[in-house]
Design a protein around this motif. Sequence first.
Motif, PDB file in Angstrom:
ATOM      1  N   LEU A 107      42.431 -59.050 -68.737  1.00  0.00           N
ATOM      2  CA  LEU A 107      41.710 -58.725 -67.509  1.00  0.00           C
ATOM      3  C   LEU A 107      40.198 -58.865 -67.673  1.00  0.00           C
ATOM      4  CD1 LEU A 107      43.767 -55.619 -66.361  1.00  0.00           C
ATOM      5  CD2 LEU A 107      43.640 -57.831 -65.216  1.00  0.00           C
ATOM      6  N   GLY A 108      39.768 -59.236 -68.884  1.00  0.00           N
ATOM      7  CA  GLY A 108      38.337 -59.463 -69.111  1.00  0.00           C
ATOM      8  C   GLY A 108      37.523 -58.184 -69.183  1.00  0.00           C
ATOM      9  N   ARG A 109      38.192 -57.080 -69.522  1.00  0.00           N
ATOM     10  CA  ARG A 109      37.464 -55.819 -69.618  1.00  0.00           C
ATOM     11  C   ARG A 109      36.774 -55.647 -70.964  1.00  0.00           C
ATOM     12  NH1 ARG A 109      38.758 -51.366 -66.215  1.00  0.00           N
ATOM     13  NH2 ARG A 109      39.131 -50.054 -68.011  1.00  0.00           N
ATOM     14  N   ALA A 120      39.847 -67.270 -72.607  1.00  0.00           N
ATOM     15  CA  ALA A 120      40.332 -65.923 -72.282  1.00  0.00           C
ATOM     16  C   ALA A 120      41.799 -65.791 -72.656  1.00  0.00           C
ATOM     17  CB  ALA A 120      40.124 -65.641 -70.801  1.00  0.00           C
ATOM     18  N   TRP A 121      42.564 -66.851 -72.399  1.00  0.00           N
ATOM     19  CA  TRP A 121      43.991 -66.821 -72.759  1.00  0.00           C
ATOM     20  C   TRP A 121      44.176 -66.812 -74.271  1.00  0.00           C
ATOM     21  CZ3 TRP A 121      47.898 -65.679 -69.653  1.00  0.00           C
ATOM     22  CH2 TRP A 121      47.681 -65.769 -68.267  1.00  0.00           C
ATOM     23  N   LEU A 122      43.299 -67.530 -74.958  1.00  0.00           N
ATOM     24  CA  LEU A 122      43.350 -67.548 -76.422  1.00  0.00           C
ATOM     25  C   LEU A 122      43.082 -66.146 -76.969  1.00  0.00           C
ATOM     26  CD1 LEU A 122      43.899 -70.047 -78.158  1.00  0.00           C
ATOM     27  CD2 LEU A 122      41.475 -70.026 -78.784  1.00  0.00           C
ATOM     28  N   ALA A 123      42.062 -65.497 -76.393  1.00  0.00           N
ATOM     29  CA  ALA A 123      41.739 -64.129 -76.808  1.00  0.00           C
ATOM     30  C   ALA A 123      42.935 -63.213 -76.548  1.00  0.00           C
ATOM     31  CB  ALA A 123      40.507 -63.630 -76.053  1.00  0.00           C
ATOM     32  N   PHE A 124      43.589 -63.424 -75.395  1.00  0.00           N
ATOM     33  CA  PHE A 124      44.772 -62.626 -75.050  1.00  0.00           C
ATOM     34  C   PHE A 124      45.870 -62.820 -76.089  1.00  0.00           C
ATOM     35  CE2 PHE A 124      48.886 -62.652 -72.608  1.00  0.00           C
ATOM     36  CZ  PHE A 124      49.009 -61.287 -72.491  1.00  0.00           C
ATOM     37  N   LEU A 125      46.116 -64.093 -76.447  1.00  0.00           N
ATOM     38  CA  LEU A 125      47.151 -64.372 -77.448  1.00  0.00           C
ATOM     39  C   LEU A 125      46.835 -63.693 -78.775  1.00  0.00           C
ATOM     40  CD1 LEU A 125      48.273 -68.081 -77.036  1.00  0.00           C
ATOM     41  CD2 LEU A 125      49.550 -65.978 -76.581  1.00  0.00           C
ATOM     42  N   LEU A 139      44.349 -63.327 -62.848  1.00  0.00           N
ATOM     43  CA  LEU A 139      44.500 -64.004 -64.137  1.00  0.00           C
ATOM     44  C   LEU A 139      43.280 -64.865 -64.412  1.00  0.00           C
ATOM     45  CD1 LEU A 139      48.245 -65.055 -63.832  1.00  0.00           C
ATOM     46  CD2 LEU A 139      47.294 -63.270 -65.285  1.00  0.00           C
ATOM     47  N   PRO A 140      42.833 -64.916 -65.664  1.00  0.00           N
ATOM     48  CA  PRO A 140      41.635 -65.696 -65.980  1.00  0.00           C
ATOM     49  C   PRO A 140      41.926 -67.201 -65.942  1.00  0.00           C
ATOM     50  CG  PRO A 140      42.580 -64.797 -67.970  1.00  0.00           C
ATOM     51  CD  PRO A 140      43.387 -64.245 -66.841  1.00  0.00           C
ATOM     52  N   LEU A 141      40.889 -67.982 -65.688  1.00  0.00           N
ATOM     53  CA  LEU A 141      41.045 -69.434 -65.645  1.00  0.00           C
ATOM     54  C   LEU A 141      40.643 -70.080 -66.961  1.00  0.00           C
ATOM     55  CD1 LEU A 141      39.715 -70.090 -62.043  1.00  0.00           C
ATOM     56  CD2 LEU A 141      42.089 -70.179 -62.847  1.00  0.00           C
ATOM     57  N   SER A 142      39.742 -69.427 -67.680  1.00  0.00           N
ATOM     58  CA  SER A 142      39.229 -70.050 -68.897  1.00  0.00           C
ATOM     59  C   SER A 142      40.279 -70.010 -70.006  1.00  0.00           C
ATOM     60  CB  SER A 142      37.964 -69.324 -69.342  1.00  0.00           C
ATOM     61  OG  SER A 142      38.121 -68.793 -70.623  1.00  0.00           O
TER      62      SER A 142
END
Lengths: 286, 270
Positions: free
Chosen positions: B227-229, B146-151, B140-143
């Motif tokens: 996953l940051g791909r 990255a979570w914002l992008a996921f949302l 799982l990403p820490l930044s």
Amino acid sequence: MARPCSESSVLPAETYGARAWSGLRAYGHIVAMWVRSTMAYRTSFLMLAAGAFAGSVLDFVAILIMFSHVRVLGGFSLPEVALLYGTSSTSLGLADLLLGSFDRIGARVRDGTMDTMLVRPVPVLAQVAADKFALRRLGRIAQSVLVLGWGVYAAHVDWSPGRQALLAVTVLAGGAIFGSLFVLGGAFQFWAQDAAEVQNSFTYGGGTLLEYPPTVFAKELVRGATFVVPLAFVNWLPVLRLLGRDDPLGLPGWVDFAGPAVAVLCCALAGLAWRAGLRAYRSTGS
Amino acid sequence: MRAWRLYLSVAASGFRRYATYRVATAAGVFTNTVFGFILAFTFLALWTERPHLGGYDRAQALTFVWTGQALLAAAALIGGGFQEELQERIRTGDVAVDLYRPFDLQLWWLAADLGRAAFHLLGRGLAPLAVGALFFPLALPLSPLAWLAFLGSVALGTVTGFALRYLFALTAFWLLDGTGVSMLSTLLSMFFSGMLLPLNVFPGEFGALVRELPWAATMQVPADVLLGRYAGAGGLLRAFGFQTAWALVLLGAGRLLQAAATRKVVVQGG
């Protein structure tokens, strides 16, 4: 509220037999009624059965895609996994076909239609079991049997009459174990009406679990699926025996043949739970 | 302006409606978690046999499983949500009343479904993902970005999923019985969203094709964003662009089909 079970608890043994027989007959009648009503829309039925078939095909295609990348999964080859998949899926399919409406009990309790079942002179268990009998589920069974057939043909097993019998008994006993899980789940909904989905973890989740070899899973999970919820008796233990492999828990050899006994025990337990659940039933009054 | 407030309150009531059933939510979390465990072990076996399959390492493959379980309810990957309800309203003829009301039918259902999805993401998504992270090493990403992008990707995926299911639901205008169509819609979604198996594991040309289908936008793309791909602004733009394009095309198709349905079809009931 009416308690149709309470008076029967004092009846002599032969009346239990008569009661079971009348329940089965009623089950047959209700099923026949649903089949007739299904056949009124023959095209729709054929489409749905084909859909159920295609759905399980895709399920197996996912496993085929896995095996397009690997030769063995958890040490098991594709034909061996097909044997596991076929037995698990056929057993679950049988239970789902014959007892597939138990997840609707919570909804029935909520909207008050459970009361209608209680006033009819037919065992409630038979009514619920036959409710909305869905013949289209034969589609899933057909696919499972095909995979099972291929597994039987392709796995390196010498199919002596004894082994054939073990396979047949395994599928039937597995169906009974899954069936008792459906009934247990149904009984549970008398207390936790909205929690119908929990039983999916054990029935459909259990079915998925058993499609894969036990070597894939953590020991604790395999233990849980053996001693807590006896899923391992559905197919893992007997099929491992057929394939000549040791089970990962190192249980004594005779447990491989214990499937039918476990099935009988599960059914008895489910029956008791069902009675307790029905007694605890409180109508919503609507 | 007032229209937006209407749809916002529809979304809020969608959220509250599903939040009412707490026991059902807990039951759903339990089931998602059990399935997460089963799938996680099968994926572990597969990735032990073939490390870096589909470009994932083991932690990423496990993260994919648990992200899938977390999105299962939110993105309605195996159906649920509004579809059966709308089909039933079409079958009984109640939809005629809806069409008379001073709001847009598609936007109304979209708002309600997004409210539902928001609740399901919180109520049924967080817990399985947390359990997964507790028992398995996840990537799982820490930044927070990255979570914002996921949302963002989940939101776009949910709109795409809605648009797909809306199209399937509208066929009830012609077919009346929606059972078969619902089944088909669930089947396609289960297989092509990546829920059974990540789409980048699908072989050859077939794999290349399924990664371009709209179902990929509902789960595969959000999971890959997490996953940051899709690294960097360019990568994210590609992911969001893919999802937005499908969402717009399918919503547009839904409007066309809806117009055709309301013009030509005599409403059932009476």
